[in-house]
Design an enzyme around this catalytic site. Structure first.
Site, PDB file in Angstrom:
ATOM      1  N   ASN A  12       8.472  30.701   7.980  1.00 38.13           N
ATOM      2  CA  ASN A  12       8.671  29.571   7.071  1.00 38.13           C
ATOM      3  C   ASN A  12       8.102  29.964   5.709  1.00 38.13           C
ATOM      4  OD1 ASN A  12       8.759  27.133   5.738  1.00 38.13           O
ATOM      5  ND2 ASN A  12       7.199  26.126   6.992  1.00 38.13           N
ATOM      6  N   LYS A  14       8.278  28.362   3.007  1.00 44.88           N
ATOM      7  CA  LYS A  14       7.856  27.223   2.186  1.00 44.88           C
ATOM      8  C   LYS A  14       8.359  27.432   0.748  1.00 44.88           C
ATOM      9  CE  LYS A  14       4.039  26.543   5.337  1.00 44.88           C
ATOM     10  NZ  LYS A  14       2.720  26.009   5.588  1.00 44.88           N
ATOM     11  N   HIS A 100       8.721  18.880   8.772  1.00 43.86           N
ATOM     12  CA  HIS A 100       7.507  19.681   8.565  1.00 43.86           C
ATOM     13  C   HIS A 100       6.396  18.758   8.050  1.00 43.86           C
ATOM     14  CE1 HIS A 100       4.623  22.528   7.017  1.00 43.86           C
ATOM     15  NE2 HIS A 100       5.166  23.409   7.834  1.00 43.86           N
ATOM     16  N   GLU A 102       4.259  19.102   5.831  1.00 45.02           N
ATOM     17  CA  GLU A 102       4.148  19.021   4.376  1.00 45.02           C
ATOM     18  C   GLU A 102       5.173  18.046   3.806  1.00 45.02           C
ATOM     19  OE1 GLU A 102       4.335  23.229   3.787  1.00 45.02           O
ATOM     20  OE2 GLU A 102       2.342  23.430   4.670  1.00 45.02           O
ATOM     21  N   GLU A 172       2.741  21.959  15.516  1.00 35.15           N
ATOM     22  CA  GLU A 172       1.921  22.506  14.438  1.00 35.15           C
ATOM     23  C   GLU A 172       0.759  21.555  14.152  1.00 35.15           C
ATOM     24  OE1 GLU A 172       4.296  25.403  11.874  1.00 35.15           O
ATOM     25  OE2 GLU A 172       4.778  23.420  11.111  1.00 35.15           O
ATOM     26  N   GLY A 178      -2.094  26.638   7.326  1.00 36.09           N
ATOM     27  CA  GLY A 178      -2.555  27.188   6.051  1.00 36.09           C
ATOM     28  C   GLY A 178      -4.066  27.216   5.903  1.00 36.09           C
ATOM     29  N   SER A 217      -1.430  28.951  11.122  1.00 31.26           N
ATOM     30  CA  SER A 217      -2.237  30.168  10.946  1.00 31.26           C
ATOM     31  C   SER A 217      -1.965  31.226  12.006  1.00 31.26           C
ATOM     32  CB  SER A 217      -3.738  29.826  10.891  1.00 31.26           C
ATOM     33  OG  SER A 217      -4.001  28.971   9.794  1.00 31.26           O
TER      34      SER A 217
HETATM   35  P1  PGA Z   1       0.800  28.753   8.283  1.00 30.93           P
HETATM   36  O1  PGA Z   1       1.976  27.669   8.207  1.00 30.93           O
HETATM   37  O2  PGA Z   1       1.243  29.824   9.252  1.00 30.93           O
HETATM   38  O3  PGA Z   1       0.648  29.265   6.880  1.00 30.93           O
HETATM   39  O4  PGA Z   1      -0.424  28.037   8.782  1.00 30.93           O
HETATM   40  C1  PGA Z   1       2.687  27.306   9.346  1.00 30.93           C
HETATM   41  C2  PGA Z   1       3.715  26.253   8.989  1.00 30.93           C
HETATM   42  O5  PGA Z   1       3.405  25.354   8.196  1.00 30.93           O
HETATM   43  O6  PGA Z   1       4.863  26.303   9.473  1.00 30.93           O
END
Ligand code: PGA
Length: 255
Positions: A12, A14, A100, A102, A172, A178, A217
């Site tokens: 992803n 983003k 997601h 976010e 998630e 993140g 992560s």
């Molecule tokens: P990350 O993000 O691996 O940077 O923690 C995962 C995601 O939001 O899909």
């Protein structure tokens, strides 16, 4: 008999990836990945709208799937800034990330909107990746299961039982996204088994076939242990997917 579920590793990006970066990335990734027939997992990239066609073209014939990161449930109309399923299909996009955290946190994505988006994506032939997960406060308050039950129940409400297995769910935990704070393999297994059981409440057959990924992560050095858990069918990888070498190592860890 447990059906075999092919692992799925999705990157992803983003808000990363100009068209130039996307094209350079795809070239590097293809050089690092084994041929499709020898890959331990399905591989996908979830990229910005503006990089979709570049990735589709660069990855054509490679078996690497290209996904958008959001989609409107509407086909057309007065919805400024939105992108519809037919628009994604026109670019030969394979799938779409929906819900997601976010988008839920910063752009007001609701469970109700997702309830409309999932059937639209499936009907269009796009493979949806539905994201669910609890905040740290919810986990500490013992509310993880309640949150997951609500998110999964609402989002899949209008998906017919026979299409449930075509959805990919990404568990998630928001506290792990993140943050560098990865869920333990046991935490990932427990939550993902619970998500699978929720699908089992609708259809036992779908529960056995549906792929549930871990996200938060995920890195080359923690992926193998998480991916080895019985119910973990792959990973949705944010930060670590921006480096094709790290991403290819996570794909290898699915083997
Ligand atoms: P990350 O993000 O691996 O940077 O923690 C995962 C995601 O939001 O899909």
């Amino acid at each position: 008999m447990m059906p075999e579920r092919t692992p799925y590793i999705a990157g992803n990006w983003k808000l990363w990836g100009t068209r130039a970066q996307a094209s350079e990335y795809c070239e590097k990734l293809l050089a690092l990945l084994p041929d499709a027939s020898r890959r331990p997992a399905d591989v996908g990239l979830c990229v910005p709208f503006t990089a979709l066609d570049v990735c589709v073209e660069a990855l054509a014939g490679s078996g690497v799937l290209v996904c958008a990161q959001n989609m409107s449930a509407e086909e057309s109309g007065a919805y400024t800034g939105e992108i519809s399923a037919p628009m994604l299909l026109e670019l030969k996009v394979d799938g779409v990330v929906l819900g997601h955290s976010e988008r839920r946190a910063y752009y007001g994505e609701t469970d109700r909107a997702l309830q409309e988006k999932l059937p639209v994506a499936l009907a269009a032939g796009l493979k949806p990746i539905l994201c669910v997960g609890e905040t740290e406060d919810e986990r500490e308050a013992g509310d993880m299961e309640r949150k997951l039950r609500h998110q999964v129940g609402e989002a899949l409400h209008e998906v017919p039982d026979e299409r449930l297995a075509d959805v990919v769910i990404a568990y998630e935990p928001i506290w792990a996204i993140g943050t560098g704070k990865v869920a333990s393999p046991e935490q990932a297994q427990e939550a993902i088994a619970f998500v699978r059981a929720l699908v089992g409440g609708r259809s036992e057959e779908a529960a056995q076939a549906i792929r549930v990924l871990y996200g938060g992560s995920a890195k080359p050095d923690n992926a193998a242990e998480i991916l080895a858990q019985t119910d973990v069918d792959g990973a949705l990888v944010g930060g670590a997917s921006l480096d094709p070498e790290d991403f290819a190592r996570i794909v290898a860890a699915a083997g």
